[in-house]
Motif scaffolding. Sequence first.
Motif, mmCIF file in Angstrom:
data_model
loop_
_atom_site.group_PDB
_atom_site.id
_atom_site.type_symbol
_atom_site.label_atom_id
_atom_site.label_comp_id
_atom_site.label_asym_id
_atom_site.label_seq_id
_atom_site.Cartn_x
_atom_site.Cartn_y
_atom_site.Cartn_z
ATOM 1 N N LEU A 132 0.894 -1.119 0.001
ATOM 2 C CA LEU A 132 -0.047 0.144 -0.056
ATOM 3 C C LEU A 132 1.004 1.247 0.156
ATOM 4 C CD1 LEU A 132 -3.062 -1.138 2.426
ATOM 5 C CD2 LEU A 132 -3.125 -0.731 -0.220
ATOM 6 N N GLY A 133 1.802 1.248 0.748
ATOM 7 C CA GLY A 133 2.861 2.433 0.862
ATOM 8 C C GLY A 133 3.391 2.807 -0.599
ATOM 9 N N PRO A 134 3.885 1.865 -1.534
ATOM 10 C CA PRO A 134 4.451 2.161 -2.700
ATOM 11 C C PRO A 134 3.487 2.546 -3.860
ATOM 12 C CG PRO A 134 5.504 0.179 -1.837
ATOM 13 C CD PRO A 134 4.609 0.469 -1.003
ATOM 14 N N VAL A 135 2.437 1.580 -3.665
ATOM 15 C CA VAL A 135 1.375 1.959 -4.499
ATOM 16 C C VAL A 135 0.514 3.209 -4.333
ATOM 17 C CG1 VAL A 135 -0.801 0.948 -5.690
ATOM 18 C CG2 VAL A 135 1.181 -0.399 -5.308
ATOM 19 N N LEU A 136 0.028 3.376 -3.107
ATOM 20 C CA LEU A 136 -0.683 4.430 -3.156
ATOM 21 C C LEU A 136 -0.012 5.792 -3.052
ATOM 22 C CD1 LEU A 136 -2.924 3.600 0.078
ATOM 23 C CD2 LEU A 136 -3.713 3.793 -2.376
ATOM 24 N N THR A 137 1.325 5.845 -2.721
ATOM 25 C CA THR A 137 2.111 7.188 -3.008
ATOM 26 C C THR A 137 2.453 7.357 -4.266
ATOM 27 O OG1 THR A 137 3.179 6.384 -0.737
ATOM 28 C CG2 THR A 137 4.302 8.199 -2.163
ATOM 29 N N GLY A 138 2.695 6.263 -5.382
ATOM 30 C CA GLY A 138 2.920 6.370 -6.483
ATOM 31 C C GLY A 138 1.431 7.131 -6.970
ATOM 32 N N LEU A 139 0.586 6.609 -6.905
ATOM 33 C CA LEU A 139 -0.911 6.908 -7.452
ATOM 34 C C LEU A 139 -1.019 8.584 -6.995
ATOM 35 C CD1 LEU A 139 -3.192 3.812 -7.002
ATOM 36 C CD2 LEU A 139 -2.028 4.901 -8.968
ATOM 37 N N MET A 140 -0.805 8.644 -5.815
ATOM 38 C CA MET A 140 -1.248 10.269 -5.201
ATOM 39 C C MET A 140 0.020 11.157 -6.130
ATOM 40 S SD MET A 140 -3.542 9.712 -3.175
ATOM 41 C CE MET A 140 -3.829 11.364 -2.553
ATOM 42 N N VAL A 141 1.248 10.643 -6.067
ATOM 43 C CA VAL A 141 2.034 11.568 -6.807
ATOM 44 C C VAL A 141 1.863 11.512 -8.338
ATOM 45 C CG1 VAL A 141 4.642 11.967 -7.310
ATOM 46 C CG2 VAL A 141 3.849 11.053 -4.962
ATOM 47 N N SER A 142 1.196 10.578 -8.902
ATOM 48 C CA SER A 142 1.053 10.360 -10.020
ATOM 49 C C SER A 142 -0.242 11.534 -10.354
ATOM 50 C CB SER A 142 0.431 9.211 -10.485
ATOM 51 O OG SER A 142 -0.271 9.192 -11.714
ATOM 52 N N GLY A 143 -1.354 11.684 -9.472
ATOM 53 C CA GLY A 143 -2.344 12.563 -9.800
ATOM 54 C C GLY A 143 -1.784 13.806 -9.585
ATOM 55 N N ARG A 144 -1.091 14.101 -8.733
ATOM 56 C CA ARG A 144 -0.562 15.536 -8.454
ATOM 57 C C ARG A 144 0.403 15.988 -9.577
ATOM 58 N NH1 ARG A 144 3.410 18.307 -6.063
ATOM 59 N NH2 ARG A 144 2.697 20.339 -5.108
ATOM 60 N N ASN A 145 1.610 15.165 -9.865
ATOM 61 C CA ASN A 145 2.748 15.612 -10.702
ATOM 62 C C ASN A 145 2.631 15.228 -12.286
ATOM 63 O OD1 ASN A 145 4.219 16.925 -8.681
ATOM 64 N ND2 ASN A 145 4.100 14.713 -7.535
ATOM 65 N N ALA A 146 2.140 13.939 -12.414
ATOM 66 C CA ALA A 146 2.150 13.611 -13.700
ATOM 67 C C ALA A 146 1.057 14.612 -14.419
ATOM 68 C CB ALA A 146 1.582 12.231 -13.974
ATOM 69 N N SER A 147 -0.048 15.266 -13.872
ATOM 70 C CA SER A 147 -0.949 16.065 -14.495
ATOM 71 C C SER A 147 -0.173 17.313 -14.579
ATOM 72 C CB SER A 147 -2.045 16.079 -13.508
ATOM 73 O OG SER A 147 -1.942 16.505 -12.260
ATOM 74 N N THR A 178 -3.518 16.040 -19.938
ATOM 75 C CA THR A 178 -3.461 16.144 -18.587
ATOM 76 C C THR A 178 -4.151 14.811 -18.123
ATOM 77 O OG1 THR A 178 -3.256 18.369 -18.278
ATOM 78 C CG2 THR A 178 -3.990 17.374 -16.587
ATOM 79 N N THR A 179 -5.430 14.514 -18.723
ATOM 80 C CA THR A 179 -6.182 13.423 -18.302
ATOM 81 C C THR A 179 -5.591 12.092 -18.699
ATOM 82 O OG1 THR A 179 -8.058 14.651 -18.876
ATOM 83 C CG2 THR A 179 -8.648 12.446 -18.509
ATOM 84 N N GLN A 180 -4.993 12.056 -19.805
ATOM 85 C CA GLN A 180 -4.384 10.979 -20.508
ATOM 86 C C GLN A 180 -3.140 10.706 -19.461
ATOM 87 O OE1 GLN A 180 -3.843 12.265 -24.578
ATOM 88 N NE2 GLN A 180 -5.367 10.683 -25.413
ATOM 89 N N ALA A 181 -2.287 11.790 -19.160
ATOM 90 C CA ALA A 181 -0.908 11.264 -18.532
ATOM 91 C C ALA A 181 -1.473 10.725 -17.173
ATOM 92 C CB ALA A 181 -0.702 12.539 -18.176
ATOM 93 N N VAL A 182 -2.604 11.185 -16.435
ATOM 94 C CA VAL A 182 -2.845 10.676 -15.148
ATOM 95 C C VAL A 182 -3.324 9.049 -15.309
ATOM 96 C CG1 VAL A 182 -4.340 10.764 -13.157
ATOM 97 C CG2 VAL A 182 -3.362 12.820 -14.179
ATOM 98 N N VAL A 183 -4.318 9.039 -16.344
ATOM 99 C CA VAL A 183 -4.767 7.850 -16.434
ATOM 100 C C VAL A 183 -3.826 6.610 -16.911
ATOM 101 C CG1 VAL A 183 -6.449 6.366 -18.007
ATOM 102 C CG2 VAL A 183 -6.934 8.579 -17.215
ATOM 103 N N ALA A 184 -2.976 7.102 -17.984
ATOM 104 C CA ALA A 184 -1.748 6.310 -18.148
ATOM 105 C C ALA A 184 -0.796 5.827 -17.275
ATOM 106 C CB ALA A 184 -1.131 6.811 -19.608
ATOM 107 N N SER A 185 -0.349 6.965 -16.524
ATOM 108 C CA SER A 185 0.560 6.722 -15.286
ATOM 109 C C SER A 185 -0.011 5.713 -14.475
ATOM 110 C CB SER A 185 1.262 8.103 -14.690
ATOM 111 O OG SER A 185 0.100 8.795 -14.296
#
Lengths: 259, 278
Positions: free
Chosen positions: A96-111, A231-238
């Motif tokens: 959960l730590g690695p995956v959730l952190t990855g998803l949260m950072v993805s939502g904030r920074n990939a976008s 922006t949307t595509q980046a968040v979805v794909a990442s």
Amino acid sequence: MRLFSPEAYAKSIVASVQEYALLCAHAIGDLFSKPRYINDMFTQMDSIGVGSLPIVVLTGFFTGCVLALQSATSLKEFGAVNMTGRLVALSMVKELGPVLTGLMVSGRNASGMASELGSMKVSEQIDAMRALGTDPIRKLVTPRIVATVVMLFFLTIISDSCGTAGGGVVAVGMLHLNGHTFFTTAYLTLKMGDVVEGLVKPLFSGFIIATIGCYYGLKTTGGTRGVGKSTTQAVVASSVLIILMDFLVTQLMIGIFGR
Amino acid sequence: MTEIMIDEQAAERIAKGVPVVEFDHVCLGFEEHQVLKDISFKVAHGETRIILGPSGGGKSVLMKLANGLLLPDTGDVRILGWSLQQMTQRELFQMRAHVGMVFQESALFDSLNVEDNVAYRLEEEHVDPAEIHTRVVEALHFVELEKAIDKFPSELSGGMRRRVSIARAIISKPDLILYDSPTGGLDPITSNTIIELVVKQRDVSGTTSLLITHRLQDAFTMATHRYNEQLGHMEKIPNGGVDPNTRFLVLNDGQVVFDGATLELAHTSDPWLKDYIS
């Protein structure tokens, strides 16, 4: 209505994968030659790492809390409520730590990366940069990759710690378990393989977030609407790639460490 | 090819009279649409080539080819004698140090202030900060915009942005300046100010340039005016004279329909050209 061509669609996907691979190769290659934009790397580390700290701390903490509550309820039925710490620590550190952190950072920074680079692309700032003799991949993409990989590694450690602490708070404060038992079982249950697994994942996630965010940003066309789409595509794909990578790395680590 | 070699060769080639820009049977298409068809022309050192033509005729694409931002499908683009197709990406970035470009919409970096925008290239070249500041002030003085040094692009008007863009293009004293519709979208008075700056740069520094414009009035102003350094403004060349170094290239549907001097264009017998310039 224009008919959809499966051949053209398949070709466009192959071309996108090729462009993405070339971007990654170019950006990594730039690490080994001058000029290197060290200042930009630190600026990005501040923006990505320090900027993401509040969401990572909160997400990690409350995930740990929920995990303790849920697992304690189930473990009580088997008379194993003292194993709550073990379950929380293993789940947080390995998964959960690695995956959730990855998803949260993805939502904030990939976008953020896709929209920033996308805006620069549609307003010809990327072309201007090239015209001024600067390689935009070296200047914009490479620092973001380095910053995201490094900072996501540390953010994941912080998230793991906050999650375990959150689990401990719930275990002691709400479930009235022994705090010493909780943290001792949590500590003793973690083996080298678990920690390695939990720390290898953010390296891949960080790479995915930065490269996907920059890739969609740099291929933006079509004005402000195109920026929104990228922006949307980046968040979805990442996000999808992070989950896929999680599965593959987990499989690999089970193969190496046997757990 | 090292950066030093490129710098030395540039000066050598200019002295030898190598054309600054040379398009040799250049063709370029996107998907099924052929944008440029067999384009050939040369621009000598010190010459200003005004590119005219209807919208969608391939003028901006030609400008991007001249800076290596795009590469042709066939044919050869040579800048100061270097064939752009044969250069590596790294060499292209070094070659661009000799080329300044003013974009259609200015393309200023919106997260940097005017000083940092103008100084961008010098900072990339790690020039001493004190010298950078002096040269930025000098470039901004040239475009009469010293007071805006601390402002951000969002705080500037369209004309001011265009002037900052010119300052950014000339700060490194390039051998070639590419102006992509520098007066596009501006009111007539502001357009005149921009054209005056272009004429000033042409007459004071003698820099070779390519200029796209949709306003025939701007093109003919450039051909019939000169910059008077003593009076500090642009004036008409006496006795109906024209600037000998200002020539025209007219594109239509991706092809060159005219390549010559001002008077040749004014007295053309081609019906399409006559109609276009009337």
